[in-house]
Design a protein around this motif. Structure first.
Motif, PDB file in Angstrom:
ATOM      1  N   UNK A  38     -15.789  18.932 -18.457  1.00 17.33           N
ATOM      2  CA  UNK A  38     -16.185  17.647 -17.877  1.00 17.33           C
ATOM      3  C   UNK A  38     -16.808  16.748 -18.938  1.00 17.33           C
ATOM      4  N   UNK A  39     -17.671  17.313 -19.779  1.00 16.48           N
ATOM      5  CA  UNK A  39     -18.271  16.523 -20.855  1.00 16.48           C
ATOM      6  C   UNK A  39     -17.206  16.018 -21.827  1.00 16.48           C
ATOM      7  N   UNK A  40     -16.181  16.818 -22.041  1.00 22.94           N
ATOM      8  CA  UNK A  40     -15.081  16.407 -22.917  1.00 22.94           C
ATOM      9  C   UNK A  40     -14.427  15.134 -22.376  1.00 22.94           C
ATOM     10  N   UNK A  41     -14.210  15.084 -21.070  1.00 23.79           N
ATOM     11  CA  UNK A  41     -13.614  13.896 -20.454  1.00 23.79           C
ATOM     12  C   UNK A  41     -14.596  12.728 -20.447  1.00 23.79           C
ATOM     13  N   UNK A  42     -15.847  13.023 -20.253  1.00 25.90           N
ATOM     14  CA  UNK A  42     -16.881  11.979 -20.184  1.00 25.90           C
ATOM     15  C   UNK A  42     -17.123  11.339 -21.550  1.00 25.90           C
ATOM     16  N   UNK A  43     -17.067  12.143 -22.613  1.00 26.73           N
ATOM     17  CA  UNK A  43     -17.201  11.675 -23.991  1.00 26.73           C
ATOM     18  C   UNK A  43     -18.516  10.940 -24.250  1.00 26.73           C
TER      19      UNK A  43
END
Length: 364
Positions: free
Chosen positions: A48-53
């Motif tokens: 999720x953090x990867x998508x949120x950036x």
């Protein structure tokens, strides 16, 4: 669903909001242990953090030397600006010892290290655990949302209902009745502030970098209460918000044993009482313990009614046993072990980053 405002600004989930927020100017701090590495909850968190950036991710890692390499390599598989702080590394330990900051290790110490690094590079800092099974990018955005709108501190709250049972026992049966008991015996703004939070022991909060650098963080499980004490001193009611994060499912702990809820209640109680002492509140403990038991007994009956109303399982006897165990934590706190505010610390965040980097390089 309700729309009641507390003494602090309360932001509700009326329409599953995903608000605009300064994600690109935020560092996300994730405390994690080796046992959480590669779990389904942790995988969801970092995907999720990867998508949120976000601007940066700082992982405060507690792990033995034999495991830290695997965790580092696993985290490197995510497309993130991610810094791993191995909080148990020898170089980090030596740095703290040389600065006179050696002492007990715990979640608070780990997060304190990461807070310094995060606040040194980004305008805002978000903190959350890695064990929430329903983690969503909404969480970071909702926590950050108030920080561009006149608030310096934002706290998450959520329901702890799983498997047809009420959880969040340390909050429900220790913190909440203890604060009620304090409110009955002391007329103090800090007590009113502590009573305004719907889930004061949640591990999810956000703050401006300038506020984070003024936090004095307890070394262990008192982290969440310690931050509330400093948030009151620095931001007050007007600068504080709490944000609905929905329903969370977390790991559960036994009451007894190392790192059980009984041990946690002692550390939470000590952190709470140190914060009260800062504000000039000094309880008479025998009387406070009795008032706590009365407040907890009332809450047990209220929770029983709420559980029955919703068709949930509820064991009054088990809840009362937990209250009895927690009552032992209503006592004078030991020595104040809070780590210094980063604005006053004898070491720099850059030195922590460098020591952690060298420690990681020395691991196969």
């Amino acid at each position: 669903m309700e729309y009641v405002q507390e003494r602090v600004t309360t932001l509700h989930d009326f329409a599953d909001p995903v608000p605009d927020a300064p994600v690109d100017r935020a560092a996300v701090v994730v405390p994690m242990t080796e046992r959480e590495h590669a779990s389904l909850a942790a995988e969801r968190t970092f995907a999720t953090l990867e998508r949120l950036d976000p601007g940066r991710v700082v992982v405060a890692l507690r792990a033995g030397e034999g495991r830290v390499g695997a965790v580092r390599d696993w985290l490197s598989g995510y497309d993130l600006s991610c810094e791993v702080l191995w909080c148990d590394g020898p170089g980090v330990g030596a740095l703290l010892a040389d600065a006179g900051l050696d002492g007990a290790r715990g979640k608070g110490r780990d997060v304190w290290l990461a807070l310094g690094v995060a606040a040194a590079s980004e305008q805002f800092v978000v903190v959350h655990d890695a064990d929430a099974k329903g983690y969503s990018e909404r969480h970071v955005r909702r926590l950050l949302f108030p920080l561009e709108r006149g608030h310096d501190f934002s706290k998450g709250y959520y329901a702890r209902v799983e498997n047809d049972r009420l959880y969040g026992r340390l909050f429900r049966l220790f913190y909440a009745p203890l604060v009620r008991a304090l409110a009955e015996r002391h007329d103090a703004p800090l007590v009113d502030y502590l009573d305004a939070f719907r889930y004061a022991l949640s591990g999810e909060f956000a703050a401006s970098g300038s506020l984070v650098r003024r936090f004095r963080v307890p070394r262990g499980w008192g982290l969440e209460v310690g931050t509330l004490g400093d948030a009151f001193r620095e931001a007050g009611f007007a600068g504080t918000a709490q944000v609905d994060l929905g329903v969370h499912e977390h790991d559960h702990r036994a009451v007894s044993g190392p790192s059980g809820l009984g041990d946690m209640s002692e550390q939470v109680g000590a952190a709470l009482l140190h914060a009260l002492a800062d504000a000039g509140v000094r309880p008479e403990f025998d009387a406070l313990r009795g008032t706590y038991r009365e407040a907890a007994a009332t809450l047990v009956e209220q929770y029983a009614a709420d559980a029955a109303f919703n068709g949930l399982d509820y064991d009054r006897g088990e809840e009362r046993e937990q209250v009895a165990a927690y009552a032992d934590a209503v006592r004078p706190p030991g020595a104040d072990d809070r780590l210094p505010a980063w604005d006053d610390a004898p070491i720099a965040p850059a030195a922590v980053s460098e020591a952690a980097r060298e420690d990681l390089e020395g691991v196969a």
